[in-house]
Design a protein around this motif. Structure first.
Motif, PDB file in Angstrom:
ATOM      1  N   LEU A  87       0.852  -1.193   0.000  1.00 46.71           N
ATOM      2  CA  LEU A  87       0.000   0.000   0.000  1.00 46.71           C
ATOM      3  C   LEU A  87       0.885   1.238   0.000  1.00 46.71           C
ATOM      4  N   LYS A  88       0.657   2.098  -0.952  1.00 49.37           N
ATOM      5  CA  LYS A  88       1.480   3.291  -1.132  1.00 49.37           C
ATOM      6  C   LYS A  88       1.361   4.229   0.069  1.00 49.37           C
ATOM      7  N   ASN A  89       2.522   4.689   0.544  1.00 50.81           N
ATOM      8  CA  ASN A  89       2.596   5.666   1.641  1.00 50.81           C
ATOM      9  C   ASN A  89       1.825   5.233   2.896  1.00 50.81           C
ATOM     10  N   SER A  90       1.753   3.926   3.119  1.00 53.75           N
ATOM     11  CA  SER A  90       1.030   3.420   4.286  1.00 53.75           C
ATOM     12  C   SER A  90       1.962   3.047   5.433  1.00 53.75           C
ATOM     13  N   GLY A  91       3.271   3.181   5.209  1.00 53.30           N
ATOM     14  CA  GLY A  91       4.236   2.855   6.243  1.00 53.30           C
ATOM     15  C   GLY A  91       5.001   4.078   6.697  1.00 53.30           C
ATOM     16  N   LEU A  92       5.842   3.880   7.692  1.00 49.27           N
ATOM     17  CA  LEU A  92       6.693   4.950   8.196  1.00 49.27           C
ATOM     18  C   LEU A  92       8.123   4.440   8.328  1.00 49.27           C
TER      19      LEU A  92
END
Length: 357
Positions: free
Chosen positions: A269-274
């Motif tokens: 999932l795009k930009n769903s992590g840190l």
């Protein structure tokens, strides 16, 4: 349920008397799943109300490859610090518990700050904390980096699998009519996101964990759903505010930045992590130890991915209650105390398993 307050009794009546079209409600939070079971709420729902279990907790959605990375770090001689649930989550070739039985150094802690303290007292050892969590637990990992930097530690790092919920809400919206939004997450992030999601046709309520709060939330969903338009209601105002927790959000923004992230069952999932920002790269275990990209492989018979999407119930999995139990888990949903399979097995699953047989 005879001791309910008047508002909860009213909510219960709305739920029991509902005879409209089917409504699928996803519990995003594993604690909601367990409390709904424990309080007996599922037993009073009419057939038209279906509760489905979503991501549950960070342990459930952590991909196999992350466990493989942690085991690889342990093989390199790094002492691993982690929350307890993660130890038994299967990787491609076993779990951290298996690795520990073969000599890997794996410590269970309640906070990443414990790992920082250990690193300070043992400068001769390399220390890595497995940072998993949604917006609720990510701030404490950031605090660990802040403290390690203040102490000038050269032997502490994070292996990050921190995730944020917005992309997941969008990815799972096609499987549900309304969300029970996680109260703990919304306490940090506030109500702006779920309010804005109504513009994309996504409905839900945020609620707490008492029987009155849960019944009220379900009754609100039933009544709002009949109006045939997207909605959001904050049914947890004693904890969740519009602005959330600005200090916690600022802490996350200072130390971490968005990145693409793999979710068990949902894929990348795009930009769903840190991940840690460049300024704190020295505390990033992947960079520090030059970890290669790993592609884990889960047990092909495990249905955790479909369960996390609400496509299947735990009892639909061929392993559930047979080879996969809390004592001998095959998938993350059975390992985690907040996992759907764990809840079904503990409160209802053994009956479901008996019915299957």
């Amino acid at each position: 349920m005879s001791k309910l307050n008047p508002s909860a009794k009213k909510a219960l009546a709305i739920i029991r008397n509902y005879q409209g079209p089917k409504i699928r409600i996803m519990e995003v939070c594993g604690t909601h799943t367990h409390e709904i079971f424990r309080l007996g709420i599922r037993s009073i729902l009419p057939d038209a109300i279906e509760l489905i279990s979503g991501p549950g907790c960070p342990v459930c959605v952590t991909p196999v490859s992350f466990i493989d990375e942690a085991i690889l770090l342990a093989k390199k001689g790094v002492r691993i610090f982690t929350f307890g649930d993660l130890v038994r989550v299967p990787g491609t070739d076993g779990s951290l518990a298996d690795a520990r039985s073969r000599g890997a150094r794996v410590n269970i802690v309640y906070s990443p700050l414990d790992a920082v303290s250990y690193a300070k007292d043992h400068p001769e050892e390399e220390i890595a904390f497995l940072a998993v969590g949604f917006e609720t637990t990510t701030p404490i990992s950031c605090l660990a980096v802040k403290r390690a930097a203040a102490l000038g530690l050269q032997n502490f790092s994070l292996l990050t699998a921190n995730k944020t919920m917005p992309a997941a809400y969008l990815a799972m919206s096609k499987y549900t009519d309304a969300y029970l939004y996680p109260g703990h997450v919304c306490a940090i992030t506030g109500t702006k996101l779920p309010s804005e999601l109504t513009k994309q046709g996504i409905s839900g309520v945020v609620t707490g964990f008492t029987i009155s709060e849960l019944l009220t939330a379900l009754a609100v969903i039933i009544e709002k759903a009949q109006q045939k338009k997207p909605f959001f209601v904050n049914c947890y105002p004693r904890v969740v505010r519009e602005e959330g927790n600005p200090a916690a959000c600022a802490l996350i923004r200072h130390y971490m930045e968005p990145c693409d992230s793999e979710w068990r069952g949902l894929g990348l999932l795009k930009n769903s992590g840190l991940q840690l920002r460049e300024a704190f790269a020295r505390f990033d275990a992947r960079r520090r130890y030059a970890l290669p990209a790993l592609h884990g492989h889960a047990n092909p018979a495990c249905r955790c991915g479909e369960i996390l999407q609400g496509l299947k119930k735990p009892a639909d999995c061929p392993l559930f209650g047979r080879t996969c139990t809390p004592e001998h888990p095959v998938g993350a949903c059975m390992v985690s105390h907040e996992g759907a399979c764990s809840a079904y097995y503990l409160y209802d699953g053994r009956q479901a398993f008996t019915k299957q047989k």
